[in-house]
Motif scaffolding. Structure first.
Motif, PDB file in Angstrom:
ATOM      1  N   ILE A  26      39.093  36.717  33.990  1.00  0.00           N
ATOM      2  CA  ILE A  26      40.282  36.714  33.147  1.00  0.00           C
ATOM      3  C   ILE A  26      41.113  37.949  33.483  1.00  0.00           C
ATOM      4  CG2 ILE A  26      41.144  36.911  30.772  1.00  0.00           C
ATOM      5  CD1 ILE A  26      38.508  35.527  29.890  1.00  0.00           C
ATOM      6  N   VAL A  27      42.412  37.763  33.616  1.00  0.00           N
ATOM      7  CA  VAL A  27      43.330  38.889  33.789  1.00  0.00           C
ATOM      8  C   VAL A  27      44.467  38.748  32.783  1.00  0.00           C
ATOM      9  CG1 VAL A  27      45.071  39.963  35.269  1.00  0.00           C
ATOM     10  CG2 VAL A  27      42.838  39.365  36.217  1.00  0.00           C
ATOM     11  N   THR A  28      44.734  39.812  32.060  1.00  0.00           N
ATOM     12  CA  THR A  28      45.872  39.866  31.152  1.00  0.00           C
ATOM     13  C   THR A  28      46.954  40.740  31.777  1.00  0.00           C
ATOM     14  OG1 THR A  28      44.548  39.559  29.153  1.00  0.00           O
ATOM     15  CG2 THR A  28      46.678  40.649  28.891  1.00  0.00           C
ATOM     16  N   VAL A  29      48.158  40.195  31.881  1.00  0.00           N
ATOM     17  CA  VAL A  29      49.279  40.998  32.366  1.00  0.00           C
ATOM     18  C   VAL A  29      49.854  41.760  31.182  1.00  0.00           C
ATOM     19  CG1 VAL A  29      51.584  40.964  33.392  1.00  0.00           C
ATOM     20  CG2 VAL A  29      49.786  39.478  34.296  1.00  0.00           C
ATOM     21  N   LEU A  38      31.580  40.175  27.446  1.00  0.00           N
ATOM     22  CA  LEU A  38      31.240  39.042  28.307  1.00  0.00           C
ATOM     23  C   LEU A  38      30.559  39.458  29.609  1.00  0.00           C
ATOM     24  CD1 LEU A  38      34.357  36.690  27.961  1.00  0.00           C
ATOM     25  CD2 LEU A  38      32.178  36.622  26.716  1.00  0.00           C
ATOM     26  N   ALA A  39      30.400  40.758  29.807  1.00  0.00           N
ATOM     27  CA  ALA A  39      29.808  41.220  31.068  1.00  0.00           C
ATOM     28  C   ALA A  39      28.424  40.626  31.303  1.00  0.00           C
ATOM     29  CB  ALA A  39      29.742  42.744  31.084  1.00  0.00           C
ATOM     30  N   ALA A  40      27.613  40.597  30.263  1.00  0.00           N
ATOM     31  CA  ALA A  40      26.253  40.069  30.417  1.00  0.00           C
ATOM     32  C   ALA A  40      26.247  38.578  30.731  1.00  0.00           C
ATOM     33  CB  ALA A  40      25.447  40.335  29.146  1.00  0.00           C
ATOM     34  N   ALA A  41      27.336  37.898  30.404  1.00  0.00           N
ATOM     35  CA  ALA A  41      27.446  36.462  30.691  1.00  0.00           C
ATOM     36  C   ALA A  41      28.045  36.204  32.065  1.00  0.00           C
ATOM     37  CB  ALA A  41      28.303  35.776  29.622  1.00  0.00           C
ATOM     38  N   GLY A  42      28.359  37.268  32.801  1.00  0.00           N
ATOM     39  CA  GLY A  42      28.888  37.090  34.151  1.00  0.00           C
ATOM     40  C   GLY A  42      30.383  36.838  34.207  1.00  0.00           C
ATOM     41  N   VAL A  43      31.080  37.129  33.121  1.00  0.00           N
ATOM     42  CA  VAL A  43      32.530  36.912  33.067  1.00  0.00           C
ATOM     43  C   VAL A  43      33.234  38.264  33.094  1.00  0.00           C
ATOM     44  CG1 VAL A  43      34.448  35.961  31.726  1.00  0.00           C
ATOM     45  CG2 VAL A  43      32.231  34.787  31.761  1.00  0.00           C
ATOM     46  N   ARG A  44      34.232  38.398  33.967  1.00  0.00           N
ATOM     47  CA  ARG A  44      34.978  39.644  34.085  1.00  0.00           C
ATOM     48  C   ARG A  44      36.323  39.511  33.384  1.00  0.00           C
ATOM     49  NH1 ARG A  44      36.930  40.650  38.558  1.00  0.00           N
ATOM     50  NH2 ARG A  44      36.738  38.608  39.557  1.00  0.00           N
ATOM     51  N   ALA A  45      36.824  40.625  32.818  1.00  0.00           N
ATOM     52  CA  ALA A  45      38.129  40.638  32.172  1.00  0.00           C
ATOM     53  C   ALA A  45      38.830  41.949  32.497  1.00  0.00           C
ATOM     54  CB  ALA A  45      38.001  40.464  30.663  1.00  0.00           C
ATOM     55  N   ASN A  46      40.015  41.840  33.087  1.00  0.00           N
ATOM     56  CA  ASN A  46      40.765  43.008  33.528  1.00  0.00           C
ATOM     57  C   ASN A  46      42.223  42.899  33.102  1.00  0.00           C
ATOM     58  OD1 ASN A  46      38.862  44.665  35.352  1.00  0.00           O
ATOM     59  ND2 ASN A  46      38.600  42.587  36.173  1.00  0.00           N
ATOM     60  N   ILE A  73      34.407  44.514  39.455  1.00  0.00           N
ATOM     61  CA  ILE A  73      35.436  45.206  38.673  1.00  0.00           C
ATOM     62  C   ILE A  73      35.640  44.472  37.362  1.00  0.00           C
ATOM     63  CG2 ILE A  73      37.830  45.989  38.572  1.00  0.00           C
ATOM     64  CD1 ILE A  73      37.846  46.007  41.618  1.00  0.00           C
ATOM     65  N   THR A  74      35.476  45.170  36.269  1.00  0.00           N
ATOM     66  CA  THR A  74      35.770  44.603  34.957  1.00  0.00           C
ATOM     67  C   THR A  74      36.204  45.718  34.013  1.00  0.00           C
ATOM     68  OG1 THR A  74      35.023  43.010  33.275  1.00  0.00           O
ATOM     69  CG2 THR A  74      33.464  44.740  33.931  1.00  0.00           C
ATOM     70  N   MET A  75      36.975  45.365  32.982  1.00  0.00           N
ATOM     71  CA  MET A  75      37.523  46.310  31.997  1.00  0.00           C
ATOM     72  C   MET A  75      38.473  47.320  32.629  1.00  0.00           C
ATOM     73  SD  MET A  75      34.182  47.035  29.591  1.00  0.00           S
ATOM     74  CE  MET A  75      32.977  46.994  30.922  1.00  0.00           C
ATOM     75  N   HIS A  76      39.045  46.981  33.774  1.00  0.00           N
ATOM     76  CA  HIS A  76      39.927  47.902  34.484  1.00  0.00           C
ATOM     77  C   HIS A  76      41.384  47.596  34.144  1.00  0.00           C
ATOM     78  CE1 HIS A  76      41.232  50.664  37.574  1.00  0.00           C
ATOM     79  NE2 HIS A  76      41.985  49.726  38.123  1.00  0.00           N
ATOM     80  N   ASP A  77      42.220  48.620  34.097  1.00  0.00           N
ATOM     81  CA  ASP A  77      43.658  48.476  33.881  1.00  0.00           C
ATOM     82  C   ASP A  77      44.353  48.959  35.146  1.00  0.00           C
ATOM     83  OD1 ASP A  77      46.304  48.470  33.098  1.00  0.00           O
ATOM     84  OD2 ASP A  77      45.945  49.378  31.152  1.00  0.00           O
ATOM     85  N   LEU A  78      44.864  48.016  35.935  1.00  0.00           N
ATOM     86  CA  LEU A  78      45.490  48.333  37.222  1.00  0.00           C
ATOM     87  C   LEU A  78      46.996  48.456  37.030  1.00  0.00           C
ATOM     88  CD1 LEU A  78      45.422  48.627  40.289  1.00  0.00           C
ATOM     89  CD2 LEU A  78      45.411  46.134  40.467  1.00  0.00           C
ATOM     90  N   ARG A  79      47.521  49.663  37.254  1.00  0.00           N
ATOM     91  CA  ARG A  79      48.960  49.908  37.130  1.00  0.00           C
ATOM     92  C   ARG A  79      49.670  49.452  38.400  1.00  0.00           C
ATOM     93  NH1 ARG A  79      49.199  54.053  33.239  1.00  0.00           N
ATOM     94  NH2 ARG A  79      47.696  53.373  31.662  1.00  0.00           N
TER      95      ARG A  79
END
Length: 258
Positions: free
Chosen positions: A137-140, A173-181, A243-249
């Motif tokens: 998942i990626v949120t803009v 969700l990390a333990a479930a194998g789902v990434r969110a950034n 890579i998860t929980m990262h905020d990429l500028r």
């Protein structure tokens, strides 16, 4: 086994919200070009280029309605298969006003799309991804979610909330194998930005404004939507598998990486 026919892996399936907007449509095209089947959602089904036919399915999607989101996500999975990628791109920016002059309707409308909409779609898709043990998942968001902007209190607050929600989602969700950034653009040459500038060209933002405490853009140019889209595609891809929980500028250095 040698001699046995290989079974092709299913093509990834992505959902993109806000697909009719400048960044949203660029994300749709970039994901389709990467080989994914893309469900492009917006309040009105977005018109996509004819060359994307077969790779992109345009649908009506109101992210402010939990019922509509759940119905649409269930329908997509029934008809096209499991969703493997989600890009939360839907966003609104109302006319700027000082924080003390914000009216309740503008505040609520901004949060309904920029924050609650992210929660609605991420919840519906994330529950299914978690059950399967995979997904991205990626949120803009916006660099305005980390750097205060004069006259943009509702927008800044809504984007900050959406970014933190996404990071908490990534943790849970990390333990479930789902990434969110999160991908946080700065000034990007889109119709929404041009409306905000009220006739001034995007390059007016490059030098910054002392009175508004904006330093400008160190790289000397406003971003194209495609630059933001490529960052989204990267974080959704296997190339970002750790890579998860990262905020990429993606702001040309405008927020000084704060």
């Amino acid at each position: 086994m040698i001699g046995q026919a290989r079974v092709a892996a299913p093509r990834p399936l992505a959902v993109v919200t806000g697909a009719a907007g400048g960044i949203g449509s660029a994300v749709v095209r970039a994901l389709a070009d990467s080989g994914a089947i893309v469900v492009a959602g917006d309040r009105e089904p977005p018109e996509m280029a004819s060359e994307l036919s077969g790779r992109v399915h345009s649908v009506a999607l109101d992210v402010t309605s939990a019922e509509d989101v759940e119905h649409r996500v269930a329908l997509v999975e029934d008809e096209l298969g499991p969703i493997t990628m989600l890009a939360n791109v839907a966003g609104v920016l109302h006319a700027s006003s000082p924080a003390l002059e914000l009216d309740d309707d503008s505040w609520a409308a901004t949060f309904a799309v920029n924050t609650t909409g992210v929660m609605h779609v991420s919840r519906a898709v994330g529950q299914r991804m978690a059950g399967r043990g995979t997904g991205a998942i990626v949120t803009v968001g916006s660099n305005a979610g980390a750097v205060p902007r004069v006259g943009m209190a509702a927008y800044c607050a809504s984007k900050a909330a959406a970014a933190m929600y996404t990071k908490v989602l990534g943790l849970e969700l990390a333990a479930a194998g789902v990434r969110a950034n999160v991908v946080s653009p700065g000034s990007t040459d889109t119709p929404m930005l041009r409306r905000m500038l009220d006739g001034a060209g995007p390059d007016a933002l490059v030098e910054g404004t002392v009175a508004q405490h904006k330093i400008g853009i160190p790289l000397g140019r406003v971003a194209d939507p495609e630059a933001v889209a490529q960052a989204v595609v990267f974080l959704l891809s296997d190339a970002a598998s750790h890579i998860t929980m990262h905020d990429l500028r993606v702001d040309g250095g405008a927020s000084l990486a704060s």
